[in-house]
Design an enzyme around this catalytic site. Structure first.
Site, PDB file in Angstrom:
ATOM      1  N   GLU A  99       0.832  -1.195   0.000  1.00  0.00           N
ATOM      2  CA  GLU A  99       0.000   0.000   0.000  1.00  0.00           C
ATOM      3  C   GLU A  99       0.871   1.251   0.000  1.00  0.00           C
ATOM      4  OE1 GLU A  99      -3.259  -1.776   3.141  1.00  0.00           O
ATOM      5  OE2 GLU A  99      -2.317   0.152   3.501  1.00  0.00           O
ATOM      6  N   CYS A 348      -2.031   1.913   8.266  1.00  0.00           N
ATOM      7  CA  CYS A 348      -1.077   1.043   7.605  1.00  0.00           C
ATOM      8  C   CYS A 348      -1.560  -0.408   7.489  1.00  0.00           C
ATOM      9  CB  CYS A 348       0.198   1.133   8.432  1.00  0.00           C
ATOM     10  SG  CYS A 348       1.354  -0.149   8.204  1.00  0.00           S
TER      11      CYS A 348
HETATM   12  S1  SF4 Z   1       3.411  -0.695  13.049  1.00  0.00           S
HETATM   13 FE1  SF4 Z   1       4.744  -2.474  13.501  1.00  0.00          FE
HETATM   14  S2  SF4 Z   1       3.834  -4.219  12.332  1.00  0.00           S
HETATM   15 FE2  SF4 Z   1       2.978  -2.277  11.496  1.00  0.00          FE
HETATM   16  S3  SF4 Z   1       4.300  -1.782   9.754  1.00  0.00           S
HETATM   17 FE3  SF4 Z   1       5.089  -0.626  11.536  1.00  0.00          FE
HETATM   18  S4  SF4 Z   1       6.653  -1.990  12.438  1.00  0.00           S
HETATM   19 FE4  SF4 Z   1       5.422  -3.250  11.054  1.00  0.00          FE
END
Ligand code: SF4
Length: 361
Positions: A99, A348
């Site tokens: 993404e 995310c």
């Molecule tokens: S929040 Fe943690 S699991 Fe999500 S992309 Fe970032 S490092 Fe990876």
């Protein structure tokens, strides 16, 4: 390919060196990926480029537009033997998706256009609150594919010139070190050799690998911004949320950040995702003041965007403002980041997660 790789390729194919500049102009300035339309090259050179150079290696399989103007792309990488990317490190798999998000400015800074890009497919860290880490790591992205995300976002209608890049999409950038560093070089290179985004406007966000932070300070000559995803005021809560925190204490991270500051002279940004009732209470804020004041750092507070299937809650507005007040009263520089694109699952990994959940395969 870097600009010098393109020059070397031109020379090895019997082309004049200035062809490299023309090719790079077509890609980065005119945004034209079809080699046969590079009209200032001879027909022979165009055909040669068509056969051997892959400008884009992915395809956009979903494009969402939020009511606040945020746009999100889901890109699929259909690996095949024709890929000419020398840094290709993805497994041969036809369903690899990443993404990226285009975030327009809010308020006064109308020229600020931020591209949030991914460094990996999935993520090896597996933070408990994050959709990207739900199914682990599927592969690393090459430098070309990291740059391709920014390129595709820049081509979206109404975007124009991207002013800022944040590595806050899927993945832990410092565990895909070389491709990320090479991508930063291309993103920041002056046109036509790259996208001309000032290195100071590029943020690499890491969950914290002390050795890699020091290596970045040593190896990357460009003045990028480093953001550390702290998300907790103490090691116990951090370990609950971030599996990799088992291996690294907050003290070790702060020490690596101090070395970063000593070496680069640039302040760190601490990212702190507020999870309702879990790390957003006054005693957490007071503890965070104690942790952060040893460091020259700015703190970004991020309201959690809820993810289907995960138990974590968005914090209440009152708790967020009270948290910020305690940090400011403690002498810290602290901002609440505006939530963007909530109606298109802009947190995310959410779009990929939803796409995979919906998919009959
Ligand atoms: S929040 Fe943690 S699991 Fe999500 S992309 Fe970032 S490092 Fe990876």
């Amino acid at each position: 390919m870097s600009a010098s790789d393109v020059s070397a390729w031109c020379e090895s194919h019997g082309m004049k060196r200035f062809r490299a500049k023309q090719i790079l102009e077509w890609v980065y300035q005119h945004g034209e990926p079809d080699q046969l339309k590079w009209t200032n090259l001879s027909e022979r050179d165009r055909r040669c480029a068509k056969e051997e150079l892959s400008v884009l290696t992915g395809r956009t399989i979903s494009h969402q537009l939020a009511t606040d103007g945020t746009q999100k792309l889901l890109i699929q990488w259909d690996d095949g033997p024709a890929s000419a990317d020398p840094l290709r490190v993805l497994a041969e798999d036809s369903s690899l998706q990443t993404e990226c998000v285009m975030i327009p400015s809010l308020g006064q800074d109308v020229h600020r256009k931020t591209a949030c890009i991914s460094s990996q497919v999935g993520c090896p860290v597996g933070c408990k609150f994050c959709a990207s880490g739900l199914s682990g790591l599927d592969g690393n992205l090459s430098a070309g594919r990291i740059v391709e995300q920014a390129w595709r976002l820049g081509q979206l209608e109404g975007v124009g010139r991207i002013s800022n890049i944040v590595f806050m999409g899927m993945g832990e950038p410092l565990s895909n070190f070389k491709p990320v560093v090479n991508a930063v070089r291309t993103l920041s290179a002056a046109p036509p050799e790259g996208m001309g985004i000032g290195a100071r406007r590029i943020t690499i966000s890491t969950v914290g690998l002390p050795k890699a932070i020091e290596r970045l300070a040593d190896e990357l000559e460009l003045p990028v911004t480093l953001a550390l995803s702290l998300h907790a005021p103490n090691d116990d809560i951090r370990r609950e949320l971030i599996p990799w925190a088992e291996y690294t204490s907050i003290d070790q991270l702060l020490s690596a950040c101090s070395k970063w500051f000593a070496k680069t002279g640039r302040e760190i940004t601490l990212e702190y995702t507020l999870l309702g009732r879990l790390n957003d209470q006054p005693h957490h804020a007071k503890e965070l003041v104690g942790v952060a004041k040893s460091l020259r750092a700015n703190i970004n507070l991020i309201r959690y965007n809820e993810v289907d299937g995960l138990p974590y809650k968005r914090p209440r507005d009152n708790d967020v403002t009270r948290f910020q007040t305690i940090l400011r009263d403690g002498g810290l520089n602290c901002h609440i980041r505006a939530s963007r694109g909530r109606d298109i699952a802009a947190a995310c990994g959410q779009l990929r997660h939803e796409h995979q959940t919906d998919s009959p395969s």
